[in-house]
Scaffold this motif. Structure first.
Motif, PDB file in Angstrom:
ATOM      1  N   VAL A  68      42.696  41.206  43.635  1.00 33.67           N
ATOM      2  CA  VAL A  68      42.437  40.037  42.787  1.00 33.67           C
ATOM      3  C   VAL A  68      40.955  39.885  42.453  1.00 33.67           C
ATOM      4  O   VAL A  68      40.512  38.796  42.104  1.00 33.67           O
ATOM      5  CB  VAL A  68      42.970  38.743  43.453  1.00 33.67           C
ATOM      6  N   ASP A  69      40.194  40.975  42.555  1.00 30.92           N
ATOM      7  CA  ASP A  69      38.742  40.883  42.338  1.00 30.92           C
ATOM      8  C   ASP A  69      38.390  40.160  41.036  1.00 30.92           C
ATOM      9  O   ASP A  69      37.458  39.358  41.003  1.00 30.92           O
ATOM     10  CB  ASP A  69      38.122  42.294  42.285  1.00 30.92           C
ATOM     11  N   ASP A  70      39.127  40.439  39.957  1.00 29.36           N
ATOM     12  CA  ASP A  70      38.823  39.868  38.643  1.00 29.36           C
ATOM     13  C   ASP A  70      39.883  38.868  38.182  1.00 29.36           C
ATOM     14  O   ASP A  70      39.892  38.452  37.022  1.00 29.36           O
ATOM     15  CB  ASP A  70      38.695  40.991  37.602  1.00 29.36           C
ATOM     16  N   THR A  71      40.763  38.474  39.090  1.00 30.78           N
ATOM     17  CA  THR A  71      41.825  37.529  38.742  1.00 30.78           C
ATOM     18  C   THR A  71      41.298  36.110  38.785  1.00 30.78           C
ATOM     19  O   THR A  71      40.669  35.712  39.778  1.00 30.78           O
ATOM     20  CB  THR A  71      43.010  37.672  39.723  1.00 30.78           C
ATOM     21  N   PRO A  72      41.503  35.292  37.748  1.00 25.35           N
ATOM     22  CA  PRO A  72      41.015  33.901  37.789  1.00 25.35           C
ATOM     23  C   PRO A  72      41.728  33.093  38.868  1.00 25.35           C
ATOM     24  O   PRO A  72      42.854  33.427  39.263  1.00 25.35           O
ATOM     25  CB  PRO A  72      41.339  33.374  36.384  1.00 25.35           C
ATOM     26  N   PRO A  73      41.089  32.027  39.340  1.00 20.93           N
ATOM     27  CA  PRO A  73      41.668  31.239  40.454  1.00 20.93           C
ATOM     28  C   PRO A  73      43.092  30.777  40.195  1.00 20.93           C
ATOM     29  O   PRO A  73      43.927  30.790  41.107  1.00 20.93           O
ATOM     30  CB  PRO A  73      40.703  30.051  40.566  1.00 20.93           C
TER      31      PRO A  73
END
Length: 370
Positions: A68-73
């Protein structure tokens, strides 16, 4: 479903300042993990990285097996409860709880069912038509928790949620949070600087200092077998007594405290521990003794490695069920936990007994437990 969390070499810089130092951490599904440490150690930053509120400088974060490094909250299947309640003051409790569901277009019957379920669980079902200004601090925190719970996420993140409450409410809410975890079985990551909260809530504790995790273990291990001097000194109230000294061999291994007069105290190291330390006579060490391992001589069941010594009482601190006695060894204050009826007035001589089987020895240079 609860989700596991895995951090791989997670690092965070603010400018040139490294605030998270390549942390590896594996949290199992359904665990209650507490990040504890002094102010500025990086625990809230680490939580914000898991939440996606801060961006990684390097490393990877996995939630439920997905990177989830680039996954939005909003897409991480998490819910967060903050130190500030962040409630809408003009909305009722019901609308504060359902607001997030409304924005996600969840059907109204489902919203009402979720509110009813968690309002009963949090004992706020009588408050649903009130506004936040009409609630106590504890009630507002329950509403904030209800807003997180209705999302039914895989992971809950708590950032010092009880720090604004008074002592009595903190204890009550601590119990409620533990009950909730036991009932729901969700993964929880909880940040606090309060080591009592950490010990009572966690299945495992990550003790943090200066952007690193010093030890990650269950509460009993953290307390009984601290990895180093920092963990030993931070976890425990009152903290562990630390006696700087050196190892001396004299038909057995002893710790002789610094600045102790000639012929003064020598703490005998039990044979099993002495064998583990080996031929280290002369080595500078720190002897760690929890206050409860020092008591009035003859008041506990006999043990094989007890050491009795006498010292003058400097200070007496009644706490109710126990009394703390402060005395001096080598010019340094130590604390013993005794029964109230065994206490003596300041200036009196007192016979102490220490359970050396529970003593810890640390290297004075590295701080690591030997």
């Amino acid at each position: 479903m609860a989700a596991g969390i895995r951090l791989e070499q997670v690092q965070k810089f603010f400018g040139a300042n490294e605030v998270i130092r390549k942390i590896d951490l594996n949290i199992e599904p359904g665990e209650f993990v507490v990040l504890v440490g002094p102010s500025g150690c990086g625990k809230s930053t680490l939580l914000n990285l898991i939440a996606g509120l801060e961006t990684l400088s390097s490393g990877h974060i996995h939630i439920g097996g997905a990177q989830v490094d680039d996954t939005p909250p909003r897409d991480r299947d998490i819910a967060m409860v903050f130190q500030s309640y962040a409630l809408y003051p003009t909305k009722t409790v019901r609308h504060n709880i359902t607001f997030g569901m409304q924005t996600r277009n969840i059907p109204k019957p489902d919203q009402e069912a979720a509110v009813d379920e968690f309002a009963r669980l949090l004992q706020i079902d009588q408050l649903l038509e009130r506004k936040p200004g009409q609630l106590s601090g504890g009630q507002r925190q329950r509403v904030a928790m209800g807003r997180a719970l209705v999302r039914k996420p895989a992971v809950f993140l708590f950032d010092e949620p009880l720090s604004n409450l008074d002592a009595k409410l903190r204890i009550e809410m601590r119990t409620e949070i533990k009950k909730l975890h036991q009932r729901l079985g969700k993964t929880v990551v909880y940040v606090t600087h309060d080591q009592i909260e950490a010990m009572t809530l966690a299945t495992r504790i990550a003790v943090m200092d200066d952007g690193s995790i010093r030890q990650f273990a269950d509460p009993a291990t953290i307390y009984e077998n601290p990895a180093d001097l920092f963990v030993a000194g931070f976890m425990g109230s009152p903290p562990m007594n630390m006696v700087p000294g050196r190892l001396v061999w004299d038909e057995g291994l002893f710790v002789v405290p610094e600045r102790e007069h000639e012929g003064g105290l020598r703490f005998p190291i039990p044979a099993a521990a002495a064998a583990r330390l080996g031929d280290d006579a002369g080595r500078k060490v720190v002897l760690g003794l929890r206050p409860e391992t020092i008591f009035a001589a003859g008041t506990e069941l006999p043990g094989p490695n007890r050491f009795v010594f006498e010292r003058e009482v400097d200070v007496v601190e009644p706490t109710g069920p126990d009394t703390m006695i402060v005395f001096s060894v080598g010019g340094q204050d130590l604390i013993a936990r005794v029964r109230p009826e065994d206490a003596r007035a300041p200036g009196c001589s007192f016979r102490f007994e220490v359970d050396m089987d529970k003593a810890k020895i640390f290297d004075s240079e590295t701080g690591l437990r030997l």
